[in-house]
Design a protein around this motif. Structure first.
Motif, PDB file in Angstrom:
ATOM      1  N   ILE A   5       5.193   3.090  34.346  1.00 29.85           N
ATOM      2  CA  ILE A   5       4.847   2.787  35.740  1.00 29.85           C
ATOM      3  C   ILE A   5       6.001   2.077  36.436  1.00 29.85           C
ATOM      4  O   ILE A   5       6.255   2.277  37.623  1.00 29.85           O
ATOM      5  N   ILE A   6       6.732   1.259  35.689  1.00 24.62           N
ATOM      6  CA  ILE A   6       7.820   0.473  36.263  1.00 24.62           C
ATOM      7  C   ILE A   6       8.931   1.360  36.791  1.00 24.62           C
ATOM      8  O   ILE A   6       9.487   1.106  37.872  1.00 24.62           O
ATOM      9  N   LEU A   7       9.284   2.425  36.066  1.00 24.64           N
ATOM     10  CA  LEU A   7      10.434   3.243  36.451  1.00 24.64           C
ATOM     11  C   LEU A   7      10.306   3.876  37.834  1.00 24.64           C
ATOM     12  O   LEU A   7      11.189   3.682  38.689  1.00 24.64           O
ATOM     13  N   PRO A   8       9.250   4.633  38.128  1.00 28.74           N
ATOM     14  CA  PRO A   8       9.170   5.233  39.470  1.00 28.74           C
ATOM     15  C   PRO A   8       8.989   4.206  40.578  1.00 28.74           C
ATOM     16  O   PRO A   8       9.548   4.373  41.666  1.00 28.74           O
ATOM     17  N   PHE A   9       8.228   3.139  40.307  1.00 32.41           N
ATOM     18  CA  PHE A   9       7.987   2.158  41.363  1.00 32.41           C
ATOM     19  C   PHE A   9       9.240   1.358  41.693  1.00 32.41           C
ATOM     20  O   PHE A   9       9.445   0.961  42.842  1.00 32.41           O
ATOM     21  N   SER A  10      10.089   1.093  40.695  1.00 37.28           N
ATOM     22  CA  SER A  10      11.334   0.361  40.977  1.00 37.28           C
ATOM     23  C   SER A  10      12.232   1.160  41.908  1.00 37.28           C
ATOM     24  O   SER A  10      12.905   0.600  42.782  1.00 37.28           O
ATOM     25  N   ALA A  11      12.233   2.494  41.755  1.00 37.58           N
ATOM     26  CA  ALA A  11      13.047   3.339  42.635  1.00 37.58           C
ATOM     27  C   ALA A  11      12.427   3.464  44.019  1.00 37.58           C
ATOM     28  O   ALA A  11      13.122   3.403  45.036  1.00 37.58           O
ATOM     29  N   LEU A  12      11.104   3.644  44.071  1.00 36.50           N
ATOM     30  CA  LEU A  12      10.436   3.773  45.367  1.00 36.50           C
ATOM     31  C   LEU A  12      10.612   2.523  46.213  1.00 36.50           C
ATOM     32  O   LEU A  12      10.766   2.602  47.433  1.00 36.50           O
ATOM     33  N   MET A  13      10.604   1.345  45.581  1.00 34.45           N
ATOM     34  CA  MET A  13      10.784   0.093  46.325  1.00 34.45           C
ATOM     35  C   MET A  13      12.147   0.027  46.987  1.00 34.45           C
ATOM     36  O   MET A  13      12.302  -0.577  48.046  1.00 34.45           O
ATOM     37  N   GLY A  14      13.150   0.667  46.375  1.00 35.36           N
ATOM     38  CA  GLY A  14      14.485   0.646  46.955  1.00 35.36           C
ATOM     39  C   GLY A  14      14.575   1.354  48.290  1.00 35.36           C
ATOM     40  O   GLY A  14      15.405   1.008  49.144  1.00 35.36           O
ATOM     41  N   PHE A  15      13.714   2.349  48.530  1.00 34.53           N
ATOM     42  CA  PHE A  15      13.761   3.101  49.779  1.00 34.53           C
ATOM     43  C   PHE A  15      13.251   2.302  50.971  1.00 34.53           C
ATOM     44  O   PHE A  15      13.381   2.741  52.107  1.00 34.53           O
ATOM     45  N   ALA A  16      12.672   1.135  50.722  1.00 41.83           N
ATOM     46  CA  ALA A  16      12.148   0.319  51.819  1.00 41.83           C
ATOM     47  C   ALA A  16      13.244  -0.117  52.786  1.00 41.83           C
ATOM     48  O   ALA A  16      12.981  -0.316  53.976  1.00 41.83           O
ATOM     49  N   VAL A  17      14.472  -0.264  52.295  1.00 38.45           N
ATOM     50  CA  VAL A  17      15.555  -0.770  53.150  1.00 38.45           C
ATOM     51  C   VAL A  17      16.571   0.309  53.508  1.00 38.45           C
ATOM     52  O   VAL A  17      17.602   0.013  54.111  1.00 38.45           O
ATOM     53  N   ILE A  18      16.300   1.557  53.137  1.00 37.32           N
ATOM     54  CA  ILE A  18      17.251   2.637  53.406  1.00 37.32           C
ATOM     55  C   ILE A  18      17.015   3.210  54.802  1.00 37.32           C
ATOM     56  O   ILE A  18      15.912   3.656  55.126  1.00 37.32           O
ATOM     57  N   PRO A  19      18.025   3.209  55.668  1.00 39.96           N
ATOM     58  CA  PRO A  19      17.891   3.841  56.990  1.00 39.96           C
ATOM     59  C   PRO A  19      17.984   5.357  56.873  1.00 39.96           C
ATOM     60  O   PRO A  19      19.028   5.895  56.550  1.00 39.96           O
ATOM     61  N   MET A  20      16.889   6.042  57.125  1.00 44.32           N
ATOM     62  CA  MET A  20      16.833   7.488  56.901  1.00 44.32           C
ATOM     63  C   MET A  20      16.989   8.312  58.173  1.00 44.32           C
ATOM     64  O   MET A  20      16.987   9.541  58.112  1.00 44.32           O
ATOM     65  N   GLY A  21      17.079   7.668  59.301  1.00 43.99           N
ATOM     66  CA  GLY A  21      17.232   8.396  60.548  1.00 43.99           C
ATOM     67  C   GLY A  21      15.909   8.720  61.198  1.00 43.99           C
ATOM     68  O   GLY A  21      14.850   8.688  60.577  1.00 43.99           O
ATOM     69  N   SER A  22      15.974   9.038  62.501  1.00 45.32           N
ATOM     70  CA  SER A  22      14.794   9.421  63.291  1.00 45.32           C
ATOM     71  C   SER A  22      13.710   8.359  63.257  1.00 45.32           C
ATOM     72  O   SER A  22      12.519   8.671  63.282  1.00 45.32           O
ATOM     73  N   GLY A  23      14.106   7.085  63.163  1.00 46.88           N
ATOM     74  CA  GLY A  23      13.143   5.990  63.184  1.00 46.88           C
ATOM     75  C   GLY A  23      12.479   5.694  61.859  1.00 46.88           C
ATOM     76  O   GLY A  23      11.594   4.844  61.783  1.00 46.88           O
ATOM     77  N   VAL A  24      12.868   6.366  60.783  1.00 48.32           N
ATOM     78  CA  VAL A  24      12.264   6.147  59.467  1.00 48.32           C
ATOM     79  C   VAL A  24      13.056   5.058  58.742  1.00 48.32           C
ATOM     80  O   VAL A  24      14.032   5.330  58.038  1.00 48.32           O
ATOM     81  N   HIS A  25      12.644   3.815  58.961  1.00 49.65           N
ATOM     82  CA  HIS A  25      13.287   2.661  58.321  1.00 49.65           C
ATOM     83  C   HIS A  25      12.238   1.570  58.219  1.00 49.65           C
ATOM     84  O   HIS A  25      11.828   1.013  59.232  1.00 49.65           O
ATOM     85  N   LEU A  26      11.799   1.285  57.008  1.00 50.73           N
ATOM     86  CA  LEU A  26      10.671   0.388  56.828  1.00 50.73           C
ATOM     87  C   LEU A  26      11.036  -1.060  57.089  1.00 50.73           C
ATOM     88  O   LEU A  26      10.308  -1.792  57.743  1.00 50.73           O
TER      89      LEU A  26
END
Length: 358
Positions: free
Chosen positions: A109-130
């Protein structure tokens, strides 16, 4: 060339946008907007990974090795995604005798969630930035490194000496290459003077040079190609792609840390591996390729960002098919005696150049 930026200090973050659409404000709006925004980003990445793992990986590898990949189940073989999901999740979950639970249960469970948490600060464009904290880059590396804990837990708790050795090899590799990865990223921070992801993207929006009326942006892949190559190589080791896939290579120690896992737990390991590949691609795109920047209107930001992370994924699959695996002793030597030295040399040289220019 038009320039696309996901988010500057004046733009509304995704959380506020969702809260505004729902007519919420204050703490309630922040909580609901944050949860829904996280759910949206997580599902986008899960769908991307679902396409990449069972289908795209096979298609790409088949093209590189001149073979025929999945093409019988659904149009272009796309329904293999559903077939694989049903096949793996319907298998019996075998729990070996003597495993250390709940560590054995928590590891996948730790492996996928650790990666998903990283996307919270990634600017993805078109307003998709958590979120856009001032230490966003530090946060991304910190949560991604939690995966090492999952590898240790999986290897240790499996009550299998080969799993333990595979887990230790994986952690040894992660440590050996994570330091050069972070040090190389620090050279980007020296250029930008900020750890904030939106600022790193904004600096790269500045023009570098204009040739024949075409403006080349100040992407750090152009400004410091040496750092770009170092980061790309270290990222290959972090995500376990050739030539750095020794820890879980079947010809080395069975299946490494995941030897004793089956059914849905194996799916979670597989999922975590590919989400980490795309997180690495997202970091490469943000730090060196201008984030969501690209030609055309700003609304295409997410499209350009997606193209960039898929390009990194394509590169990892090319390495998987074309680059031979190194021995474990060579792998460690490359990390500590090669990559580490080169990353610090790049950091010092960058500091000198920036100091002289400024």
């Amino acid at each position: 060339m038009g320039t696309l930026l996901l988010q500057s200090q004046t733009q509304t973050p995704l959380v506020d946008t969702i809260a505004g659409l729902l007519g919420l404000d204050g703490l309630l709006g922040a909580v609901v907007g944050g949860l829904l925004g996280a759910f949206l980003i997580a599902n986008v990445m899960l769908v991307t990974t679902a396409v990449a793992g069972p289908w795209a990986k096979r298609k790409i590898t088949a093209s590189f090795t001149d073979r025929i990949a999945v093409n019988r189940i659904g149009p272009f073989g796309l329904l293999i995604i559903v077939a694989d999901a049903v096949r793996l999740m319907s298998k019996e979950l075998i729990v070996p005798d003597g495993v250390d639970r709940p560590a054995w249960d928590l590891a996948p469970i730790i492996l996928p969630f650790s990666a998903l948490m990283g996307f919270a600060v990634i600017p993805m464009g078109s307003g998709v930035h958590l979120a856009d904290p001032e230490a966003g880059l530090v946060y991304a590396f910190a949560v991604a490194s939690i995966a090492s804990l999952g590898l240790v837990m999986a290897g240790y708790s499996s009550n299998n000496k080969y799993s333990l050795l595979g887990g230790l090899r994986s952690v040894a590799q992660n440590i050996a290459y994570e330091i050069p990865l972070i040090v190389t990223a620090a050279s980007v921070v020296i250029f930008t003077g900020s750890l904030q992801m939106s600022e790193i993207v904004a600096v790269q929006a500045e023009p570098l040079v204009t040739v024949a009326g075409i403006t080349i942006p100040q992407w750090f892949a152009f400004v410091n190609p040496f750092a770009f190559v170092l980061f790309l190589a270290a990222n290959l080791a972090e995500v376990g792609r050739n030539p750095f896939d020794t820890p879980e290579a079947p010809t080395e120690i069975v299946g490494g840390y995941q030897t004793e896992y089956s059914s849905i737990y194996f799916v979670l390991f597989y999922l975590g591996e590919f989400i980490h590949i795309f997180l690495g691609g997202a970091l490469i795109a943000t730090l060196f390729l201008g984030g969501p920047a690209g030609p055309g209107p700003e609304a295409l930001g997410f499209v350009w960002f997606t193209i960039k992370i898929w390009a990194v994924f394509l590169f990892t699959q090319w390495c998987r098919s074309a680059v031979p695996r190194v021995r474990i002793d060579q792998l460690i030597d490359i990390g500590w005696k090669g990559m580490l030295v080169l990353s610090f040399a790049n950091l010092v040289l960058t500091a000198i150049i920036v100091g002289v220019i400024v």
